[in-house]
Design a protein around this motif. Sequence first.
Motif, PDB file in Angstrom:
ATOM      1  N   GLY A   1      83.954  18.304  33.429  1.00  0.00           N
ATOM      2  CA  GLY A   1      82.980  19.385  33.617  1.00  0.00           C
ATOM      3  C   GLY A   1      83.514  20.748  33.219  1.00  0.00           C
ATOM      4  O   GLY A   1      82.746  21.620  32.830  1.00  0.00           O
ATOM      5  N   HIS A   2      84.836  20.922  33.311  1.00  0.00           N
ATOM      6  CA  HIS A   2      85.390  22.236  32.979  1.00  0.00           C
ATOM      7  C   HIS A   2      85.987  22.282  31.585  1.00  0.00           C
ATOM      8  O   HIS A   2      86.660  23.253  31.217  1.00  0.00           O
ATOM      9  CB  HIS A   2      86.443  22.632  34.017  1.00  0.00           C
ATOM     10  N   ALA A   3      85.740  21.245  30.799  1.00  0.00           N
ATOM     11  CA  ALA A   3      86.403  21.168  29.490  1.00  0.00           C
ATOM     12  C   ALA A   3      86.021  22.336  28.583  1.00  0.00           C
ATOM     13  O   ALA A   3      86.877  22.941  27.951  1.00  0.00           O
ATOM     14  CB  ALA A   3      86.072  19.838  28.819  1.00  0.00           C
ATOM     15  N   LEU A   4      84.734  22.649  28.528  1.00  0.00           N
ATOM     16  CA  LEU A   4      84.348  23.735  27.625  1.00  0.00           C
ATOM     17  C   LEU A   4      84.884  25.080  28.110  1.00  0.00           C
ATOM     18  O   LEU A   4      85.331  25.896  27.310  1.00  0.00           O
ATOM     19  CB  LEU A   4      82.829  23.783  27.452  1.00  0.00           C
TER      20      LEU A   4
ATOM     21  N   GLU B   1      92.469  36.387  26.233  1.00  0.00           N
ATOM     22  CA  GLU B   1      92.119  37.058  27.487  1.00  0.00           C
ATOM     23  C   GLU B   1      91.435  38.382  27.157  1.00  0.00           C
ATOM     24  O   GLU B   1      91.900  39.133  26.307  1.00  0.00           O
ATOM     25  CB  GLU B   1      93.437  37.316  28.243  1.00  0.00           C
ATOM     26  N   GLY B   2      90.321  38.629  27.820  1.00  0.00           N
ATOM     27  CA  GLY B   2      89.623  39.896  27.585  1.00  0.00           C
ATOM     28  C   GLY B   2      88.602  39.834  26.461  1.00  0.00           C
ATOM     29  O   GLY B   2      87.762  40.712  26.336  1.00  0.00           O
ATOM     30  N   HIS B   3      88.675  38.782  25.622  1.00  0.00           N
ATOM     31  CA  HIS B   3      87.665  38.638  24.564  1.00  0.00           C
ATOM     32  C   HIS B   3      86.329  38.239  25.213  1.00  0.00           C
ATOM     33  O   HIS B   3      86.307  37.483  26.180  1.00  0.00           O
ATOM     34  CB  HIS B   3      88.112  37.566  23.559  1.00  0.00           C
ATOM     35  N   PRO B   4      85.206  38.744  24.671  1.00  0.00           N
ATOM     36  CA  PRO B   4      83.910  38.466  25.322  1.00  0.00           C
ATOM     37  C   PRO B   4      83.549  36.974  25.411  1.00  0.00           C
ATOM     38  O   PRO B   4      82.709  36.606  26.237  1.00  0.00           O
ATOM     39  CB  PRO B   4      82.913  39.217  24.447  1.00  0.00           C
ATOM     40  N   TYR B   5      84.133  36.130  24.566  1.00  0.00           N
ATOM     41  CA  TYR B   5      83.830  34.695  24.639  1.00  0.00           C
ATOM     42  C   TYR B   5      84.886  33.922  25.435  1.00  0.00           C
ATOM     43  O   TYR B   5      84.870  32.695  25.450  1.00  0.00           O
ATOM     44  CB  TYR B   5      83.709  34.098  23.229  1.00  0.00           C
ATOM     45  N   HIS B   6      85.801  34.623  26.045  1.00  0.00           N
ATOM     46  CA  HIS B   6      86.877  33.958  26.795  1.00  0.00           C
ATOM     47  C   HIS B   6      86.354  33.289  28.069  1.00  0.00           C
ATOM     48  O   HIS B   6      86.861  32.249  28.483  1.00  0.00           O
ATOM     49  CB  HIS B   6      87.944  34.996  27.147  1.00  0.00           C
ATOM     50  N   HIS B   7      85.355  33.869  28.686  1.00  0.00           N
ATOM     51  CA  HIS B   7      84.854  33.302  29.951  1.00  0.00           C
ATOM     52  C   HIS B   7      83.485  32.643  29.742  1.00  0.00           C
ATOM     53  O   HIS B   7      82.694  33.090  28.910  1.00  0.00           O
ATOM     54  CB  HIS B   7      84.792  34.362  31.058  1.00  0.00           C
ATOM     55  N   PRO B   8      83.187  31.600  30.512  1.00  0.00           N
ATOM     56  CA  PRO B   8      81.920  30.882  30.317  1.00  0.00           C
ATOM     57  C   PRO B   8      80.739  31.629  30.939  1.00  0.00           C
ATOM     58  O   PRO B   8      80.920  32.462  31.821  1.00  0.00           O
ATOM     59  CB  PRO B   8      82.156  29.559  31.045  1.00  0.00           C
ATOM     60  N   THR B   9      79.552  31.265  30.476  1.00  0.00           N
ATOM     61  CA  THR B   9      78.334  31.933  30.920  1.00  0.00           C
ATOM     62  C   THR B   9      78.099  31.796  32.423  1.00  0.00           C
ATOM     63  O   THR B   9      77.566  32.698  33.050  1.00  0.00           O
ATOM     64  CB  THR B   9      77.136  31.329  30.152  1.00  0.00           C
TER      65      THR B   9
ATOM     66  N   ALA C   1      88.668  29.431  27.008  1.00  0.00           N
ATOM     67  CA  ALA C   1      89.799  30.207  27.513  1.00  0.00           C
ATOM     68  C   ALA C   1      91.039  29.994  26.652  1.00  0.00           C
ATOM     69  O   ALA C   1      91.906  30.862  26.568  1.00  0.00           O
ATOM     70  CB  ALA C   1      90.085  29.818  28.961  1.00  0.00           C
ATOM     71  N   THR C   2      91.129  28.812  26.028  1.00  0.00           N
ATOM     72  CA  THR C   2      92.303  28.510  25.222  1.00  0.00           C
ATOM     73  C   THR C   2      92.163  29.094  23.819  1.00  0.00           C
ATOM     74  O   THR C   2      93.135  29.544  23.219  1.00  0.00           O
ATOM     75  CB  THR C   2      92.490  26.973  25.151  1.00  0.00           C
ATOM     76  N   LEU C   3      90.955  29.095  23.306  1.00  0.00           N
ATOM     77  CA  LEU C   3      90.728  29.506  21.918  1.00  0.00           C
ATOM     78  C   LEU C   3      90.587  31.023  21.773  1.00  0.00           C
ATOM     79  O   LEU C   3      91.034  31.597  20.786  1.00  0.00           O
ATOM     80  CB  LEU C   3      89.460  28.816  21.404  1.00  0.00           C
ATOM     81  N   PHE C   4      89.956  31.654  22.760  1.00  0.00           N
ATOM     82  CA  PHE C   4      89.704  33.094  22.654  1.00  0.00           C
ATOM     83  C   PHE C   4      90.627  33.836  23.608  1.00  0.00           C
ATOM     84  O   PHE C   4      90.817  33.405  24.746  1.00  0.00           O
ATOM     85  CB  PHE C   4      88.235  33.391  22.980  1.00  0.00           C
TER      86      PHE C   4
END
Lengths: 450, 463
Positions: A145-148, A158-166, A153-156
């Motif tokens: 469930g937390h894979a995406l 820290e602090g990038h707008p896509y780093h955290h999920p909706t 978090a791994t690809l973007f």
Amino acid sequence: MVDISYPICERILPNGLRVIVSQDRTVPSVTVNLWVKVGSRDEVPGRTGFAHLFEHLMFQGSANVASGEHFSALMAVGGRLNATTWFDRTNYFETVPKGAMELALWLEADRHSRLLEALTQENLDNQRDVVKEEKRQRYDNAPYGHALRDVYATLFPEGHPYHHPTIGSMEDLEAATLEDVHAFYTRHYGPNNSVLTLVGDVSPEEGFAAVEKYFGPLPPSAVPREEGRMPPLPPLAGPVRLERVESVPNDRLYIAFRLPADATPEFHAVGLALDAIGGLSSSRLVEHLVRQDQVVTGLTAHPMGFAGGVSLGLISADVSAGVDPSEVERAICAELERFAETGPTEIELESAISETERAWLSALASHDDRADHISHYAALHDDPAYINTFLNQLRSVSAEHVRAAAARYLTPSSRAVVAYLVAHDDQAEASDAKDASDASDAEMIVEESA
Amino acid sequence: MTAIPPRARMPVPEALARPNVVAPQPYSLPTPTRFRLSNGAKGLAYDLPGQYVLSVRMAIPMPLRVEPREVEGVATIMARTLDEGTARHTSVAFARLLERRGVAIGCGVGDSGLSVELDVAKHNLAYGLDLLRQCLAEPAFPEDEVARQIATRLAEIEQERSVASHRAAAEFAATFFDPDARAARPVGGTADTVAAISREAVVAFHARHVAPAEATVVVAGDLAGLDVVSEVEATLGQWQTPAGYLSPGPWQPTLLAEDRARIVVVDRPGSVQTELMVGAPGPDRHHPKGWAPYPLLGFLVGGSPTARIDTVLREDKGYTYGIRSTFRPRRRGGIFVTAGSVRSEVSSDALRLLLDVLDGGRDGFTSDEVDQAAQFLVLTAPSRYATADTIADEAASLSYDGLDTEFTSRNLGEVARMDADRAGAAYREFVDGRWTVVLVGDAAGFVADVRALGRGDVTVVPN
């Protein structure tokens, strides 16, 4: 080959609302589709999850509409409706019989500018609880469930707008005060930050007049999203990986890449590359790993298009019982390297384009989905007619273009790997991320598991 | 950590008066052209202008009880291997033939039979139909592909076990149906029966149970300029029923477990939510007093955030993201089922409230509730049935009951005339307070409270 030309008429109201009408009289209904340019990418640290919480609060009443009445009033006259939130936007939509179009616009206009009169602590508390259950149902209580979330978090960074999920952080939602949510609405909601599309049994003249009637008087109250706020994010400079050892049914690898922004020639090319590599039933990875070697029971590859300077490419593989996941990862990396050298065969390119064509035509088959696509490309890419031109853009992509895009964006050295590995009896469940012996080239991210 | 700085709001003028709604014209689903193929299959063609991707569906009736007990799941493995190689093409070559022209084929098995789907752009219809014929009439069932589908199904069984809603549905079936009924066990078989499937079993099953004789073919989409009947006859019409084919015969009622009115808890320590599934017998589409009340009842009890259940459990209590009810027709008899998840701490209170709402329906429904639900179902029909795939799916699924979309139109007419008395009586006919209840969650946290509700014997089983 099917050439499509859905009619697209556009008008921008003096208050900034962008309105598009696409007439289609085959069914006596109209879809009202509203995109607000606010998504999780617009959230500030400490206030994640707000865009999505708002999507819920928008159904809890506004100045002239009681809580829950948006649903009940439209359903009682034959409306189907919902709303969703994503990184780049929040959308609200209903498909109603033609004779209920004005009611739908009136209801949308009321909550688009007059929500705060009805936004109470009680509504906020209730919908916060509902959102928590949504998170538990979709993410916390589901295998992988937390894979995406881990992939983002791994690809973007820290602090990038896509780093955290909706879905955001429950602590942030817990801390939200009524003033916080009022401020969020005041900043982002207003006609000058939105796109409204009508598709169906309505002429452009009728459609523009109705929208003008109900939305025209609203003030341009939002602070419109600044375009160009998110610069392009290049591919990762080196591989990154995260491993979780959990109670999952089988080992699964998520291999992710930073791609160029959506709706660009480069994005089309790399999307076709992902199809040829792993997205089709006849693609290379499916043929080799799933059919021939049977080291993987299922494999998917697809791009997720975002607007803010970067998109995401994702390959996921369910590893067969008894097979070492690092063997699968090595095979995938080897195939990526080969593809970057040789590019797609003629048949692979033809297949990738044909499959995308059918999927695109299917996606435009209903009024609701067509309206959503029109709003999408108008709101995020300033191109309301994109639904008509996309297939021609796709057909103009060459094999060399696909190869070059793969060589730039889909190289093993720029991969982010999230591995979900089965916890065996001698391992603590939900243990810390562990070191990966076969990934000596990768930077390790160690995080607490959820 | 900074909140967004407060900002003065611009004044917003008063809203205009709420507009009136203009009632729409009465609606019927599109009328099909009905035809019959030379091999006996029935045909339905729906012309839907502007639907450029055509949806072809084939429904081949086949009760799952014909599967040999020791290889249950063989129908599913057979279906999944149909497009993995034919007499003329290997698995990979076949996949390439499909994808080069953007043709999508899918085959699956449910409790009514084999359902086959073909989605294809209009200009590729003949090409797609011929590939579909090859899948159905001359599948090769290569040994390695059968083995691969078995391995995939075994992995899928583990995946389903790990998903709370799947786990609940499996336990519900095992509790609700008689243990000897095929329906008490998973459609796709269990690990031991799937592992026992051989290529020979797949080939034999296909030869005995998959044939056009009693099948229905549906083609929906923009058919202008196409001679659909000829194209279907030239392809699927050439598929012949094999000599050893066993006709499924009339549908039989499924026996229910005598002790089905009880509570089963599937223990999953550490779960942050509890999945609830509550059910009772329901009608099928041939119910003598009519099917029309039941979609309406499912909708008003648990079809939306403003339905009876979510008004309490979601909008008042905040216990759930949403709980849904539906009357699910089977070929003989049916199930009234309600399912959703709630946070662990409130499991027993949520179950109590849910059963109260479900039982409360026995006291009847208001005219307003019934009218609003009826309006929703009737007035949304034009947009719900606007696309080729929805029409084709509806027609194909009704064919298992010997019906087609004329039934849907007639049924909508009856829904429009529904009143509270008829709806209440229809509900009471099936809801008598005896429920099969399955809870999947961390039993230690709630099982004592659930027992204390006094709503039935409670059994705890492992995940």
